[in-house]
Design a protein around this motif. Sequence first.
Motif, PDB file in Angstrom:
ATOM      1  N   GLN A 180       0.821  -1.218   0.000  1.00  0.00           N
ATOM      2  CA  GLN A 180       0.000   0.000   0.000  1.00  0.00           C
ATOM      3  C   GLN A 180       0.855   1.268   0.000  1.00  0.00           C
ATOM      4  OE1 GLN A 180      -2.079   0.808   3.823  1.00  0.00           O
ATOM      5  NE2 GLN A 180      -0.849  -0.898   4.657  1.00  0.00           N
ATOM      6  N   TYR A 214       2.471  -0.682  -6.664  1.00  0.00           N
ATOM      7  CA  TYR A 214       1.231  -1.386  -6.348  1.00  0.00           C
ATOM      8  C   TYR A 214       0.097  -0.470  -5.883  1.00  0.00           C
ATOM      9  CZ  TYR A 214       4.535  -5.257  -6.370  1.00  0.00           C
ATOM     10  OH  TYR A 214       5.506  -6.158  -6.742  1.00  0.00           O
ATOM     11  N   ALA A 259      -2.561   2.644  -5.456  1.00  0.00           N
ATOM     12  CA  ALA A 259      -3.270   3.594  -6.317  1.00  0.00           C
ATOM     13  C   ALA A 259      -2.616   4.966  -6.155  1.00  0.00           C
ATOM     14  CB  ALA A 259      -4.736   3.656  -5.919  1.00  0.00           C
ATOM     15  N   GLU A 298      -3.538   8.073  -6.268  1.00  0.00           N
ATOM     16  CA  GLU A 298      -4.201   9.058  -5.414  1.00  0.00           C
ATOM     17  C   GLU A 298      -4.061   8.691  -3.941  1.00  0.00           C
ATOM     18  OE1 GLU A 298      -5.644   7.278  -7.752  1.00  0.00           O
ATOM     19  OE2 GLU A 298      -5.959   8.683  -9.422  1.00  0.00           O
TER      20      GLU A 298
END
Length: 654
Positions: free
Chosen positions: A223, A228, A230, A232
């Motif tokens: 994360q 990997y 996103a 935003e």
Amino acid sequence: MSFQRNSVFPGLRPARVIVGAIALVLGCTNVTAAARAADYLEPPLFAERVAAGELPPVAARLPDMPSVAAIDGPGREPGQYGGTLRMLAPTARDIRLLAVYGYARLVAYNEQLELVPDLLEAVEVKEGRRFTFRLRANHRWSDGHPFTTEDFRYWWEDVAGNRTLSPAGPPRELAPDGKLPQFEVIDDRTVRFTWPAPNPYFLPALAGAAPLFIYRPAHYLKQFHVRYAAPEALARAVSEARTHNWAALHNRYDNLYKFDNPALPTLQPWRNTTASPATRFVAERNPYFHRVDEAGHQLPYIDRVIVTISEGNLIPPRTSAGEADLQARGLSFKDITFLKENEERSGYDTLLWPTARGAHRALFPNLNNGDPAFRKLFRDVRFRRALSLAIDRELINEALYFGVALQANNGVLPQSPLYDPEVASEWTTFDPARASALLDELGLDKRGGDGIRLLPDGRPLNLIVESAGEGSEESDLLELVGTTWAEVGIKLFIKPQQRANFRNRVFSGATQVSIWSGFENGIPTAEMSPDELAPTSQQQYQWPKWGQYYETRGASGEAPDLEAATHLLALNAAWRVATEQSERAKIWREMLSIHAEQQFAISLISGVLQPVVVRRGLMNVPTDAVYNWDPGAHFGIYRPDTFWFAGDDAAGKE
């Protein structure tokens, strides 16, 4: 009060690697889930969560083939669940000791100093260069997520192999000749590392007190990784954490060793639940820990560990008042009498474990010092020998250590098969007349009005010895050294400071002489790496820039230009490719002899006893043991997950 020296180093044998489908750990053996699942016992701490369906039952939390601890030996027995183990530490960063003492490693040392599988189910080594690791089926991280080969792949490709996260590339233990291994994922439980030549550093690095972690909880860290996450969400996380970029964010939370991120899953017996900064850290048992005892109890026995941060000078009195259940950090030899006087009042015992460093304390003339005059002086072996001959080690031993310490070089201790008494004593006998003759021979025969010798440029021969300033013991030692150095015309000044500043000054060449402990491992066998004896690390305070040059493969630091240092590097390289134990032993002995002759690190005292305070009722802590960082991880090699509190009123208090 007098003290008898404890000379017990349990079962020291040449280190070896046990490989194959059956792995032994401290007499532990693996068994199949079918044979034992019905016998596994649920820790009471989790009973309510299991009953409520919040946590799987213990049989589902353990690997199919857990590691089974055979708890034997004098004073050791299977235990009972419960209690809180209290410890004291001088700084918040010492929460990392839970990763040290927990000592869950892919491979680990047992008490015989054999390297054996631990987290791994099996290890296969071929030709010393191909390492195949087999993971335990259904082994899980502390949050319940599977521990698989994806965690190894993520570290290799996305952490060590990512130049933004790891600008220097993979650790040097993975590139002994500048060549990285071929990494393969065979299946979800098997990985393989293959080098073109033998790599004897690999397994010991995995078993270290501060180990090489070649895996990461990928499911958690992805994360924070640009590959990997996103975009935003990652940008928002970077902003909220107030970090410069995604790499800084990832590195902040990726702290398996520092142990200061409660959200980071772990494989250790206890998981930290307290975020920094804090003055009281609480660690709770890992529901998915991979070890059980022979009776089927999932380890650890103890439910919680509390680490309370205290000023260093208050740790001895707080320990004597009964505020710690297991304590060695922050205690030293000088505290022994005081601790023993308070044993009955506070209900503890003070064990005396021999330390196993090459020297308890040593002086390190900085051969990379920035002052040309002092650098030239420090690089002349006659000066280093004179400094050693002008130290009265017998006085130090009697005055500070009741005469039970060892007066020897920074080398190996008598319990090592590599020990040579002549090498151990070379240039260590107090002989001020001979020291003065060597100084005169160097051209330092002129003195000022105060009797202090003068350098060729007219400056007085004042030596500033810098320390990390973490206790009075170093000051007491240096006061005694200063007294006898003054007899031969050398003035000693003491400069204590914060550890971070101290190290930075050493690394930059600003220090003249520093005081620190000697070789980390004073009980080596020929199969253990002699890296410490060659300029291979910036952390070697006698030649930090040469060590940095080696660590960075020439990208920074300075290339060694002293013949003895380059010869040590050549011998270290020869050890790496040696195939016979006798050949490696010969190399070790030559390197030890060079250090004794050259006095690169000038030992003040060795073999000092370490007080270990153990609360009465805390079981399975060995009486006769060795207190060593690596190999040993202090308490780690004795598996604190098997320590337990006896009796209803002996379970630790918060």
